[in-house]
Write an enzyme that holds these catalytic residues in place. Structure first.
Site, PDB file in Angstrom:
ATOM      1  N   ILE A 144      12.284  -4.422  81.179  1.00  0.00           N
ATOM      2  CA  ILE A 144      11.845  -3.034  81.059  1.00  0.00           C
ATOM      3  C   ILE A 144      11.484  -2.675  79.619  1.00  0.00           C
ATOM      4  O   ILE A 144      10.765  -1.709  79.373  1.00  0.00           O
ATOM      5  CB  ILE A 144      12.958  -2.102  81.617  1.00  0.00           C
ATOM      6  CG1 ILE A 144      12.398  -0.769  82.063  1.00  0.00           C
ATOM      7  CG2 ILE A 144      14.094  -1.935  80.610  1.00  0.00           C
ATOM      8  CD1 ILE A 144      13.381   0.058  82.881  1.00  0.00           C
ATOM      9  N   ASN A 161      21.296 -14.725  75.817  1.00  0.00           N
ATOM     10  CA  ASN A 161      22.213 -14.036  74.910  1.00  0.00           C
ATOM     11  C   ASN A 161      23.597 -14.060  75.553  1.00  0.00           C
ATOM     12  O   ASN A 161      23.745 -13.720  76.730  1.00  0.00           O
ATOM     13  CB  ASN A 161      21.757 -12.586  74.691  1.00  0.00           C
ATOM     14  CG  ASN A 161      20.445 -12.502  73.944  1.00  0.00           C
ATOM     15  OD1 ASN A 161      20.158 -13.346  73.095  1.00  0.00           O
ATOM     16  ND2 ASN A 161      19.647 -11.496  74.255  1.00  0.00           N
ATOM     17  N   HIS A 180      21.534 -14.066  82.758  1.00  0.00           N
ATOM     18  CA  HIS A 180      20.075 -13.966  82.849  1.00  0.00           C
ATOM     19  C   HIS A 180      19.426 -14.769  81.747  1.00  0.00           C
ATOM     20  O   HIS A 180      19.904 -14.800  80.621  1.00  0.00           O
ATOM     21  CB  HIS A 180      19.608 -12.507  82.780  1.00  0.00           C
ATOM     22  CG  HIS A 180      20.128 -11.744  81.594  1.00  0.00           C
ATOM     23  ND1 HIS A 180      21.389 -11.202  81.573  1.00  0.00           N
ATOM     24  CD2 HIS A 180      19.572 -11.442  80.407  1.00  0.00           C
ATOM     25  CE1 HIS A 180      21.586 -10.592  80.422  1.00  0.00           C
ATOM     26  NE2 HIS A 180      20.497 -10.728  79.678  1.00  0.00           N
TER      27      HIS A 180
HETATM   28  P1  AMP Z   1      20.588  -8.796  77.176  1.00  0.00           P
HETATM   29  O1  AMP Z   1      20.507  -7.777  76.063  1.00  0.00           O
HETATM   30  O2  AMP Z   1      20.402 -10.223  76.726  1.00  0.00           O
HETATM   31  O3  AMP Z   1      21.849  -8.603  77.995  1.00  0.00           O
HETATM   32  O4  AMP Z   1      19.347  -8.524  78.115  1.00  0.00           O
HETATM   33  C1  AMP Z   1      19.316  -7.469  79.009  1.00  0.00           C
HETATM   34  C2  AMP Z   1      17.874  -7.120  79.185  1.00  0.00           C
HETATM   35  O5  AMP Z   1      17.745  -6.322  80.337  1.00  0.00           O
HETATM   36  C3  AMP Z   1      17.266  -6.321  78.024  1.00  0.00           C
HETATM   37  O6  AMP Z   1      16.186  -7.054  77.462  1.00  0.00           O
HETATM   38  C4  AMP Z   1      16.803  -5.022  78.702  1.00  0.00           C
HETATM   39  O7  AMP Z   1      15.576  -4.545  78.173  1.00  0.00           O
HETATM   40  C5  AMP Z   1      16.678  -5.443  80.140  1.00  0.00           C
HETATM   41  N1  AMP Z   1      16.825  -4.375  81.116  1.00  0.00           N
HETATM   42  C6  AMP Z   1      17.742  -3.377  81.135  1.00  0.00           C
HETATM   43  N2  AMP Z   1      17.582  -2.607  82.218  1.00  0.00           N
HETATM   44  C7  AMP Z   1      16.544  -3.134  82.912  1.00  0.00           C
HETATM   45  C8  AMP Z   1      15.874  -2.778  84.130  1.00  0.00           C
HETATM   46  N3  AMP Z   1      16.271  -1.723  84.871  1.00  0.00           N
HETATM   47  N4  AMP Z   1      14.835  -3.525  84.531  1.00  0.00           N
HETATM   48  C9  AMP Z   1      14.411  -4.581  83.792  1.00  0.00           C
HETATM   49  N5  AMP Z   1      15.008  -4.977  82.645  1.00  0.00           N
HETATM   50  C10 AMP Z   1      16.054  -4.260  82.212  1.00  0.00           C
END
Ligand code: AMP
Ligand code: ZN
Length: 119
Positions: free
Chosen positions: A36, A92, A105
């Protein structure tokens, strides 16, 4: 129990469809969707459908599922035509490394030059 859905987990809700996402690939065991808040022209997240808090926990408890996530990261790179110029797959792990969602992820990042080492 390991792998069970977590009621308070954003990515478990994306798996069930309770939270919308732009899904680019799905398999029986994984979902890939656009981040997102993209950090590169292509920024896709690949997650296992089952809940594990991070990549290490996933690999320890379900190594075949971890392999599915890695394979799908490669397939995303093919679909998004990232292979020719290179791309990065990032897990991460821990808040100190920027992990904000505690459902394992893989970030697949590409479509621009990527510096090494990352920040
Ligand atoms: P991390 O910071 O490695 O845990 O990655 C989490 C990722 O999820 C971040 O890059 C966010 O931008 C992404 N994220 C958070 N909420 C959503 C959502 N609703 N849809 C898609 N990506 C998301
Ligand atoms: Zn989850």
């Amino acid at each position: 129990m390991a792998g069970e859905p977590q009621a308070d987990c954003l990515f478990c809700k994306i798996v069930t469809g309770d939270v919308p996402a732009t899904i680019v690939r799905e398999t029986d065991t994984t979902v890939a969707f656009r981040d997102i808040n993209p950090q590169a022209p292509t920024h896709v997240l690949v997650i296992p459908r089952a809940h594990y808090p991070d990549a290490a926990a996933l690999a320890a408890a379900a190594p075949e599922l971890a392999a599915d996530v890695l394979r799908e990261a490669g397939e995303v790179a093919v679909d998004e035509k990232l292979e020719a110029h290179g791309y990065r797959v990032v897990f991460n792990t821990g808040s100190g490394a920027g992990q904000t969602v505690f459902h394992a992820h893989a970030h697949v990042l590409g479509g621009r030059g990527l510096q090494w080492p990352p920040g």
